[in-house]
Design an enzyme around this catalytic site. Structure first.
Site, mmCIF file in Angstrom:
data_model
loop_
_atom_site.group_PDB
_atom_site.id
_atom_site.type_symbol
_atom_site.label_atom_id
_atom_site.label_comp_id
_atom_site.label_asym_id
_atom_site.label_seq_id
_atom_site.Cartn_x
_atom_site.Cartn_y
_atom_site.Cartn_z
ATOM 1 N N GLN A 1 36.447 41.305 41.415
ATOM 2 C CA GLN A 1 36.668 41.570 39.989
ATOM 3 C C GLN A 1 37.310 42.945 39.783
ATOM 4 O OE1 GLN A 1 33.978 40.027 41.308
ATOM 5 N NE2 GLN A 1 32.830 38.828 39.812
ATOM 6 N N ARG B 1 32.951 44.319 54.428
ATOM 7 C CA ARG B 1 33.126 42.877 54.655
ATOM 8 C C ARG B 1 34.612 42.562 54.743
ATOM 9 N NH1 ARG B 1 32.287 39.911 48.682
ATOM 10 N NH2 ARG B 1 33.827 41.211 47.632
ATOM 11 N N THR C 1 65.443 10.695 31.870
ATOM 12 C CA THR C 1 65.012 11.761 32.787
ATOM 13 C C THR C 1 66.073 11.967 33.862
ATOM 14 O OG1 THR C 1 63.760 10.369 34.352
ATOM 15 C CG2 THR C 1 62.588 11.113 32.381
ATOM 16 N N PHE D 1 30.318 44.580 48.685
ATOM 17 C CA PHE D 1 29.775 43.851 47.523
ATOM 18 C C PHE D 1 28.278 44.122 47.475
ATOM 19 C CE2 PHE D 1 28.461 39.877 45.214
ATOM 20 C CZ PHE D 1 29.012 40.267 44.006
ATOM 21 N N HIS E 1 35.728 33.167 51.887
ATOM 22 C CA HIS E 1 34.636 33.806 52.624
ATOM 23 C C HIS E 1 34.832 33.730 54.138
ATOM 24 C CE1 HIS E 1 32.688 34.050 48.787
ATOM 25 N NE2 HIS E 1 32.585 32.744 48.663
HETATM 26 O O1 URC Z 1 33.624 40.249 44.995
HETATM 27 C C1 URC Z 1 32.729 39.405 44.794
HETATM 28 N N1 URC Z 1 32.443 39.037 43.515
HETATM 29 C C2 URC Z 1 31.466 38.119 43.219
HETATM 30 O O2 URC Z 1 31.210 37.813 42.032
HETATM 31 C C3 URC Z 1 30.770 37.546 44.303
HETATM 32 N N2 URC Z 1 29.770 36.632 44.387
HETATM 33 C C4 URC Z 1 29.509 36.455 45.701
HETATM 34 O O3 URC Z 1 28.654 35.637 46.146
HETATM 35 N N3 URC Z 1 30.296 37.238 46.480
HETATM 36 C C5 URC Z 1 31.110 37.933 45.621
HETATM 37 N N4 URC Z 1 32.081 38.844 45.842
#
Ligand code: URC
Length: 330
Positions: A263, A186, A60, A169, A291
């Site tokens: 997502q 948010r 190595t 959301f 969060h």
């Molecule tokens: O953008 C989000 N997707 C989630 O799947 C999710 N689940 C959650 O509790 N908050 C959020 N926010």
């Protein structure tokens, strides 16, 4: 247990965290890169494990020395995808019994300082202007002694971003487990982890490792930074251009999307990376949802929960959501 009852099913070794800094001087104008390199190999090395036979072992320490040697002599050092390809092909051409090389490079940020009363970026002074890293992974496999197949992926890690509005959301499943309230506004913060994969490539095995070349296609035209101009744009030989566009796309979409969820925003980012880079086959994002919880001040008669009145938040380090997906070219 006797050794006849076991079998070695896989073996790979090498050097991890090879720290490397390179300066390339063009007169008084300097280019720099800082890399953490991992170089791992596979091949006819089983007896090192099963028979304590070190006759097959490239130490190595030698793999580390090869990394530094190529950092000194390679024309490709400033572009981590190309340096990784060069390092891997060099090892596979030098050692007949080594069949696979796994090169990972983490590139740390160093951007040019722009001095306040000058317009141009400084020729030799730099700043660490972000914790995000460029990550490159190259897997090379020697086929039939004359050709190497290469898989190259690249991306970003630890790109920390936050937006204070433009994220909602709502409409998610409500049942006996649901406590989360729907929000039209948010805070959205994530640390972007992005990986994109280029179409596989095939490289003739360099006959002589001392030649220090690995067949960059001759038709390509490069600009000063090594980006491809014209044909080949968006492919593996245009790795710097792809990296810049992928980072810009990620930040642009993050900032401007009216996000319905992590997502949905993730998908838009990936769509743009694929649309802008012809040689990228698939894109994977891993996005933690970091969060920020509005502090409940009802007990002192202060409204800090209505989205438009929410101004004080607790940044929650754990747990976080973790949203990931791979989006592929059809
Ligand atoms: O953008 C989000 N997707 C989630 O799947 C999710 N689940 C959650 O509790 N908050 C959020 N926010």
């Amino acid at each position: 247990m006797s050794t006849s009852e076991v079998t070695l099913t896989s073996a790979r070794y090498g050097k991890d965290k090879v720290r490397l800094f390179r300066v390339k001087r063009e007169g008084s104008f300097h280019y720099i890169v800082e890399y953490n390199v991992t170089v791992l190999i596979e091949g006819d090395i089983d007896v090192a494990y099963t028979e304590a036979d070190n006759g097959v072992v490239v130490a190595t320490d030698s793999l580390k020395n090869i990394t530094y040697y190529l950092a000194k002599v390679s024309d490709h050092i400033l572009i981590p995808e190309r340096f990784a390809l060069h390092l891997g092909t060099h090892i596979l051409s030098k050692y007949a019994h080594i069949h696979k090389a796994f090169i990972t490079i983490e590139q740390l940020r160093w951007s040019r300082i722009t001095v306040s009363d000058e317009e141009k970026p400084h020729p030799h002074s730099f700043i660490r202007d972000g914790d995000d890293k460029r990550i490159v992974e190259v897997v090379l496999e020697k086929e039939d002694g004359v050709e190497i197949t290469g898989k190259v992926s690249a991306g970003i890690s630890d790109l920390l971003v936050l937006k204070s509005t433009g994220s909602a959301f709502e409409g998610f499943i409500r049942d006996e487990y649901t406590t989360l309230v729907e929000v039209s506004d948010r805070i959205f913060s994530t640390s972007v982890d992005l990986t994109y994969t280029f179409s596989p490539l095939s490289i003739p095995l360099p006959r002589d490792p001392a030649l220090l070349d690995f067949n960059v296609p001759k038709y390509l035209v490069f600009d000063r930074q090594g980006g491809v101009v014209g044909e080949g744009k968006g492919g593996v030989w245009d790795a710097l251009g792809v990296a810049e566009r992928a980072r810009t796309a990620t930040l642009d979409v993050f900032a401007t999307d009216e996000s319905a969820s992590v997502q949905a925003t993730l998908f838009k980012m990936a769509q743009r990376v694929i649309a802008e880079n012809a040689g990228v086959q698939d894109v994977t994002y891993k996005l933690p949802n970091k969060h920020y919880i509005p502090v409940d001040m009802k007990y002192i008669g202060v409204d800090n929960l209505t989205p438009s009145k929410a101004e004080v938040f607790v940044p929650v380090s754990a747990p976080s959501g973790l949203i990931s997906a791979t989006i592929s070219r059809k």
